[in-house]
Design an enzyme around this catalytic site. Sequence first.
Site, mmCIF file in Angstrom:
data_model
loop_
_atom_site.group_PDB
_atom_site.id
_atom_site.type_symbol
_atom_site.label_atom_id
_atom_site.label_comp_id
_atom_site.label_asym_id
_atom_site.label_seq_id
_atom_site.Cartn_x
_atom_site.Cartn_y
_atom_site.Cartn_z
ATOM 1 N N GLY A 1 8.151 1.795 -10.451
ATOM 2 C CA GLY A 1 7.419 1.131 -11.527
ATOM 3 C C GLY A 1 6.751 -0.117 -10.992
ATOM 4 C CG ASP B 1 10.680 8.957 -2.125
ATOM 5 O OD1 ASP B 1 9.903 8.086 -1.690
ATOM 6 O OD2 ASP B 1 11.519 8.737 -3.012
ATOM 7 C CD GLU C 1 3.163 9.911 -5.376
ATOM 8 O OE1 GLU C 1 2.418 10.320 -4.477
ATOM 9 O OE2 GLU C 1 4.130 9.158 -5.190
ATOM 10 C CE LYS D 1 9.100 5.618 -0.186
ATOM 11 N NZ LYS D 1 8.356 5.094 -1.341
ATOM 12 C CE LYS E 1 12.556 5.553 -2.407
ATOM 13 N NZ LYS E 1 12.468 6.262 -3.685
ATOM 14 C CB THR F 1 -0.941 0.007 1.239
ATOM 15 O OG1 THR F 1 -0.141 0.086 2.418
ATOM 16 C CG2 THR F 1 -1.801 -1.246 1.283
ATOM 17 N N GLY G 1 3.473 10.807 -15.785
ATOM 18 C CA GLY G 1 3.210 9.903 -14.667
ATOM 19 C C GLY G 1 4.431 9.642 -13.799
ATOM 20 N N GLY H 1 13.625 0.567 -5.769
ATOM 21 C CA GLY H 1 12.783 -0.300 -6.601
ATOM 22 C C GLY H 1 13.402 -1.633 -6.949
ATOM 23 C CD GLU I 1 16.660 -5.528 -2.253
ATOM 24 O OE1 GLU I 1 17.360 -6.409 -1.735
ATOM 25 O OE2 GLU I 1 17.020 -4.347 -2.349
#
Lengths: 218, 328
Positions: free
Chosen positions: B307, B209, B198, B113, B213, B84, B195, B142, B137
């Site tokens: 992706g 973001d 966001e 995350k 990470k 989600t 795309g 990604g 992972e």
Amino acid sequence: MPDIISAYCENNGEEEGVYLSIQRTIYAYGNPYPFQKEEIIRIRGIRLQKNVRTSLRLELKDKPGQLLAAIEPISKSGANIITISHQRDTKSVNGALIVDIVISLPETRLAELMDALRANGVAIVRIGTEHLTCTKTFILIGHILHTDLTDTVNRIDKKNIAEVTELDIVMPGMEEPSTAKLTIKAVSEPEMTQAVLTLKEIAVEKHLLIINQIGGGL
Amino acid sequence: MKTWNVALIGLGSVGRGVAEVLAGDGRFRIVAAADSKSGVIDPAGLNIEEVLAKKKKTGRCGDTAWPAARIAAEAEYDILVEVTPTNADTGEPALSIIKTAIKRGKHVVTSNKGPVSLASSELLRLAEENNVGFLFEGTVAGAVPILRGIKYGLAGNKIKALYGVLNGTCNYILTRMEEEGLTYVQALAEARDLGYAEADPTYDINGTDAAIKLVILANTMLGMDVTLADVKRTGISDLTVDALLMAEETGHSIRLIATLYPEKNLLEVSPRLISKTNPLVVAGTLNAVTVETEYAGAITFIGRGAGSVETASAILADLLFITDKYDR
């Protein structure tokens, strides 16, 4: 001697855009600007470059006109001659005359001057080593001129320890943020770290975005 | 060959990618699925195409009586796949759902995350106590196997520094500003159209973001104990085209780089001047991570950082790691 070596401006009173009087530019950096009369120009950017002192030891053939062969390219390069010592009794092993010259000019013009000297048949025996060996480049974004550029540069400058040697500013518009590329040179890493800390403090205080280089050690 | 039963929580882009990847893989069977409002269960295996078709038509994949939390707590499955969207502040509702599954003795694989950045040590301890796998992972870069690369590939090497391009949206915007002279606003609009950004790209462009990470890498791979607040963050929204032009004059690019120095406890995400010859200068939406190690020197991982099937690739690898290591 002005530190400003070029201002890339468009001298066009009709064009829409930002118009600054030259007086403002003088005020902005606190250095004399080459133009004296007040005129309105559109300034796109200013490039500031400090003169660096360089000592040269030249070897001249012992015959008439040789000193001129050395002086002429230096004079044409726009460099200031600080001292010349020309000792007729000191000769090199091959019998040439030795001349020591200390000049002051922007670092980026040094290579050009060396070429011109060699083309005139002057041998360059030694070039004074630059003592500020550590270099870092930054990009700053924000209201760089409005927030007292002179103060920014002066706070970083510590004579013979760390100095802002180059500053290139582009101003898209009066109220828009400017972008500047700034080069700092320092004698060694600890002094550079100190200069960078000062720059970071200034950036926080004056709301400037500072983009620093990621290490070359990658 | 045993077939492992999977509960798939989240049917957005990554969830659909997971469904696609698992459909052709006889080792896994999706027996439950949930979106944000409803859920569906079939112990014999769901027809995921039908489930997705229903979601598309009605906005719900199943029955509101079976929301994700209930599926996690009551349905029969072996592995919970939680994909989600990230909630950076609380990690919920994913955090509670993951805890529920682990406490029931179920393995968990996630690309979310939020829970991992906020509670990785608690969740890993819980997983160990319950003798299950908890793998994530897909949370960092990604498809790029950066976590397993550090943990196993570079096992035994002390990590001296880590540098990463961890946000594809920012990297795309900066690449376009540099290549085409677009302004930040123009490049962002283009990224949205394609795309890559966001509708509300705030977390991408202000460095949050990438910082999340970095926190995951620090806490789960480098033995640190940090939170998002420990990461100094500067975004890219104030960058000018002139800045990129000036960088170019000296052979540099400007990229949003996440840096991590474990020994100095220093974590930062900020736009940096970086030589164009540096392998971290990747094009478009790619991600890249350089790890400076004690023995192996510098190693750079490059690949697709987001992706649908790309993230599903990381999830599949986690699933196979679990089926390899555990018997049930």
